[in-house]
Write a protein that holds these residues in place. Sequence first.
Motif, mmCIF file in Angstrom:
data_model
loop_
_atom_site.group_PDB
_atom_site.id
_atom_site.type_symbol
_atom_site.label_atom_id
_atom_site.label_comp_id
_atom_site.label_asym_id
_atom_site.label_seq_id
_atom_site.Cartn_x
_atom_site.Cartn_y
_atom_site.Cartn_z
ATOM 1 N N ASP A 1 0.832 -1.212 0.000
ATOM 2 C CA ASP A 1 0.000 0.000 0.000
ATOM 3 C C ASP A 1 0.862 1.255 0.000
ATOM 4 O OD1 ASP A 1 -2.397 -1.515 0.157
ATOM 5 O OD2 ASP A 1 -2.098 -1.752 2.315
ATOM 6 N N VAL A 2 1.956 1.227 0.762
ATOM 7 C CA VAL A 2 2.874 2.367 0.777
ATOM 8 C C VAL A 2 3.469 2.569 -0.612
ATOM 9 C CG1 VAL A 2 4.963 3.326 1.801
ATOM 10 C CG2 VAL A 2 3.397 1.974 3.206
ATOM 11 N N LEU A 3 3.911 1.458 -1.235
ATOM 12 C CA LEU A 3 4.499 1.548 -2.565
ATOM 13 C C LEU A 3 3.480 2.081 -3.573
ATOM 14 C CD1 LEU A 3 6.826 1.017 -4.509
ATOM 15 C CD2 LEU A 3 5.989 -1.346 -4.741
ATOM 16 N N ALA A 4 2.240 1.581 -3.494
ATOM 17 C CA ALA A 4 1.211 2.038 -4.433
ATOM 18 C C ALA A 4 0.952 3.530 -4.282
ATOM 19 C CB ALA A 4 -0.075 1.249 -4.198
ATOM 20 N N ALA A 5 0.830 4.003 -3.053
ATOM 21 C CA ALA A 5 0.578 5.434 -2.836
ATOM 22 C C ALA A 5 1.744 6.280 -3.327
ATOM 23 C CB ALA A 5 0.326 5.694 -1.350
ATOM 24 N N LEU A 6 2.977 5.798 -3.118
ATOM 25 C CA LEU A 6 4.152 6.548 -3.546
ATOM 26 C C LEU A 6 4.286 6.612 -5.065
ATOM 27 C CD1 LEU A 6 6.820 5.320 -0.957
ATOM 28 C CD2 LEU A 6 5.948 7.645 -1.209
ATOM 29 N N VAL A 7 3.694 5.661 -5.765
ATOM 30 C CA VAL A 7 3.740 5.657 -7.226
ATOM 31 C C VAL A 7 2.563 6.439 -7.816
ATOM 32 C CG1 VAL A 7 3.580 4.207 -9.288
ATOM 33 C CG2 VAL A 7 5.043 3.515 -7.381
ATOM 34 N N ILE A 8 1.356 6.208 -7.292
ATOM 35 C CA ILE A 8 0.149 6.766 -7.900
ATOM 36 C C ILE A 8 0.064 8.272 -7.694
ATOM 37 C CG2 ILE A 8 -2.379 6.737 -7.836
ATOM 38 C CD1 ILE A 8 -2.146 3.755 -7.018
ATOM 39 N N ALA A 9 0.353 8.772 -6.500
ATOM 40 C CA ALA A 9 0.222 10.209 -6.242
ATOM 41 C C ALA A 9 1.150 11.037 -7.138
ATOM 42 C CB ALA A 9 0.470 10.507 -4.763
ATOM 43 N N PRO A 10 2.442 10.719 -7.251
ATOM 44 C CA PRO A 10 3.274 11.496 -8.187
ATOM 45 C C PRO A 10 2.854 11.338 -9.642
ATOM 46 C CG PRO A 10 4.641 10.318 -6.609
ATOM 47 C CD PRO A 10 3.253 9.789 -6.456
ATOM 48 N N ALA A 11 2.389 10.132 -10.019
ATOM 49 C CA ALA A 11 1.941 9.943 -11.400
ATOM 50 C C ALA A 11 0.735 10.829 -11.698
ATOM 51 C CB ALA A 11 1.602 8.471 -11.642
ATOM 52 N N ALA B 1 4.905 13.918 -4.422
ATOM 53 C CA ALA B 1 3.985 14.647 -5.299
ATOM 54 C C ALA B 1 4.192 16.151 -5.168
ATOM 55 C CB ALA B 1 2.544 14.269 -4.969
ATOM 56 N N TRP B 2 4.410 16.624 -3.952
ATOM 57 C CA TRP B 2 4.619 18.058 -3.753
ATOM 58 C C TRP B 2 5.938 18.508 -4.381
ATOM 59 C CZ3 TRP B 2 1.707 21.995 -2.823
ATOM 60 C CH2 TRP B 2 2.283 23.218 -2.455
ATOM 61 N N LEU B 3 6.945 17.672 -4.333
ATOM 62 C CA LEU B 3 8.210 18.030 -4.975
ATOM 63 C C LEU B 3 8.044 18.209 -6.480
ATOM 64 C CD1 LEU B 3 10.740 15.704 -3.095
ATOM 65 C CD2 LEU B 3 10.457 18.170 -2.833
ATOM 66 N N LEU B 4 7.094 17.499 -7.070
ATOM 67 C CA LEU B 4 6.846 17.636 -8.504
ATOM 68 C C LEU B 4 6.151 18.950 -8.856
ATOM 69 C CD1 LEU B 4 5.679 14.086 -9.664
ATOM 70 C CD2 LEU B 4 7.721 15.308 -10.400
ATOM 71 N N VAL B 5 5.351 19.485 -7.941
ATOM 72 C CA VAL B 5 4.514 20.632 -8.293
ATOM 73 C C VAL B 5 5.005 21.950 -7.710
ATOM 74 C CG1 VAL B 5 2.508 19.107 -8.439
ATOM 75 C CG2 VAL B 5 2.896 20.374 -6.336
ATOM 76 N N THR B 6 5.740 21.919 -6.608
ATOM 77 C CA THR B 6 6.109 23.168 -5.950
ATOM 78 C C THR B 6 7.079 23.981 -6.803
ATOM 79 O OG1 THR B 6 6.964 24.142 -3.906
ATOM 80 C CG2 THR B 6 8.046 22.154 -4.689
ATOM 81 N N VAL C 1 -7.572 5.381 -5.186
ATOM 82 C CA VAL C 1 -8.400 6.583 -5.354
ATOM 83 C C VAL C 1 -7.851 7.730 -4.520
ATOM 84 C CG1 VAL C 1 -10.662 7.551 -4.818
ATOM 85 C CG2 VAL C 1 -10.497 5.379 -6.030
ATOM 86 N N ALA C 2 -7.535 7.471 -3.248
ATOM 87 C CA ALA C 2 -7.045 8.545 -2.380
ATOM 88 C C ALA C 2 -5.736 9.122 -2.910
ATOM 89 C CB ALA C 2 -6.858 8.024 -0.963
ATOM 90 N N ALA C 3 -4.820 8.276 -3.336
ATOM 91 C CA ALA C 3 -3.538 8.765 -3.848
ATOM 92 C C ALA C 3 -3.720 9.501 -5.170
ATOM 93 C CB ALA C 3 -2.562 7.601 -4.010
ATOM 94 N N GLY C 4 -4.592 8.983 -6.045
ATOM 95 C CA GLY C 4 -4.836 9.665 -7.316
ATOM 96 C C GLY C 4 -5.446 11.039 -7.126
ATOM 97 N N VAL C 5 -6.414 11.144 -6.230
ATOM 98 C CA VAL C 5 -7.041 12.441 -5.951
ATOM 99 C C VAL C 5 -6.035 13.398 -5.325
ATOM 100 C CG1 VAL C 5 -8.782 13.585 -4.529
ATOM 101 C CG2 VAL C 5 -9.374 11.503 -5.794
ATOM 102 N N LEU C 6 -5.235 12.898 -4.403
ATOM 103 C CA LEU C 6 -4.222 13.738 -3.750
ATOM 104 C C LEU C 6 -3.271 14.349 -4.778
ATOM 105 C CD1 LEU C 6 -2.597 14.747 -1.254
ATOM 106 C CD2 LEU C 6 -1.399 12.555 -1.320
ATOM 107 N N GLY C 7 -2.704 13.511 -5.643
ATOM 108 C CA GLY C 7 -1.748 14.014 -6.617
ATOM 109 C C GLY C 7 -2.367 14.986 -7.602
ATOM 110 N N MET C 8 -3.568 14.672 -8.075
ATOM 111 C CA MET C 8 -4.224 15.545 -9.050
ATOM 112 C C MET C 8 -4.569 16.894 -8.432
ATOM 113 S SD MET C 8 -5.174 15.961 -12.147
ATOM 114 C CE MET C 8 -4.693 14.310 -12.646
#
Length: 427
Positions: A234-244, A407-412, A365-372
């Motif tokens: 779950d940690v790995l999935a969140a770390l991949v999906i949110a930045p994507a 994800a924040w490092l990608l957008v800030t 879903v939570a990670a995708g929404v967070l990143g977007m």
Amino acid sequence: MAQETTQEPPSAPTAPARALLPFILPAVVVGVAASLVFVGVSAAAERLQGVLWGPLPDALGVGRFSVLWMCVMLTATGIAVGLVVWKVPGHAGPDPATLGLNAPVLPPAVLPGLLLATGLMLAGGPSLGPENPIIAVNVGLAAWLGGRFLPRTPGALWPVLAEAATIGALFGTPVAAALVISEALAGRPMRGRLWDNLFAPLTAGACGAMTTTLVAHPTFDLGLPPMGHPHARDVLAALVIAPAAAALGMGAVYAFPYVHGALRRLRHPMLMLPAGGLLLGALAAAGGELTLFKGLSEMGQLARAPEGRSAGGFATLAVVKLAALLVAASCGFRGGRIFPAVFVGTALGLAAHALVPAVHPAVGVAAGVLGMLLAITRQGWVSLFTAAVLVVSPAVLALLCVASLPAWLLVTGRPQMQLREDGTPVR
């Protein structure tokens, strides 16, 4: 030998209760009124939507969500909103591409046209939500009426109360309002303790949220399977999906000034908005009826039967909805970007689950929404809060905090989905 003593820096003074009590009544009034404006506009738009996408096409013998009707309705919505922007006093406010959640105080004469343009947009199907224009209307009303009936109250208080009240009404909880206001206060000099400064906005947000809850009974829970104790996967999935998801959202952010500039070359609202409506009709033909409207009820339809679509189907919905958000925000439709961005993130998370079944749908879903949302809004607390409330699983909150970091490092520090008057992006 003299003993050295160190003095701790004095903490910010706490305001006495008598200094906060006078703000309660204005906050309560603004909170209730802001919620009623939001609920009223939403209810009126839903009634009109029910006619435009139900009995009207049935009477004409056209499929409710046929390609023909979607193209006709979205183009007609562009014409209707274009007429409002062109002819109604105030021209429905400034270019929405230049506005964020922190709305300027608009003159009272602008507000009726902005409300009308927002209601037509919500009913007609463009992929925008009500948040930005409703906040602008409530800020304008609060500043006007507050300055008229309570002139001794500080004028700067009314916009803050109206923003907090509307955000509380939109999300059905004052927590979102408190997070947004605290994030805004972080960049400003502040007198007194944080909670003293939040007292009046939190009161307004709580009253707005409770009024909406009592009148409209909103819910953001998608009904996804609950997540138990998190695992390493779950940690790995969140770390991949949110930045994507953040990277995909940044693609739309970088394209925003170019799409906006291309449509602005048409110069007249009766050309820009119908052209945007026609483009939205073409996108709806590619993505289907789920890519229409603000996306809140459509998210529920996606989440109720995630096994009915392939990963490619979910990804197509996400890309088409993001393109529709980009076009609608560029051509002059009055609306916000949070709700359609949440739909995009939800579709991406479900695509990840369909592609890799080991990814829990709540995590996806939570990670995708967070990143977007981080990419589209640049509001960290709102992104975390919205992603968390969609899945109603306490265990996912820690995962989201971890996933927000890459994800924040990608957008800030990068361009935002908001433009200056000259068309250049805000950073």
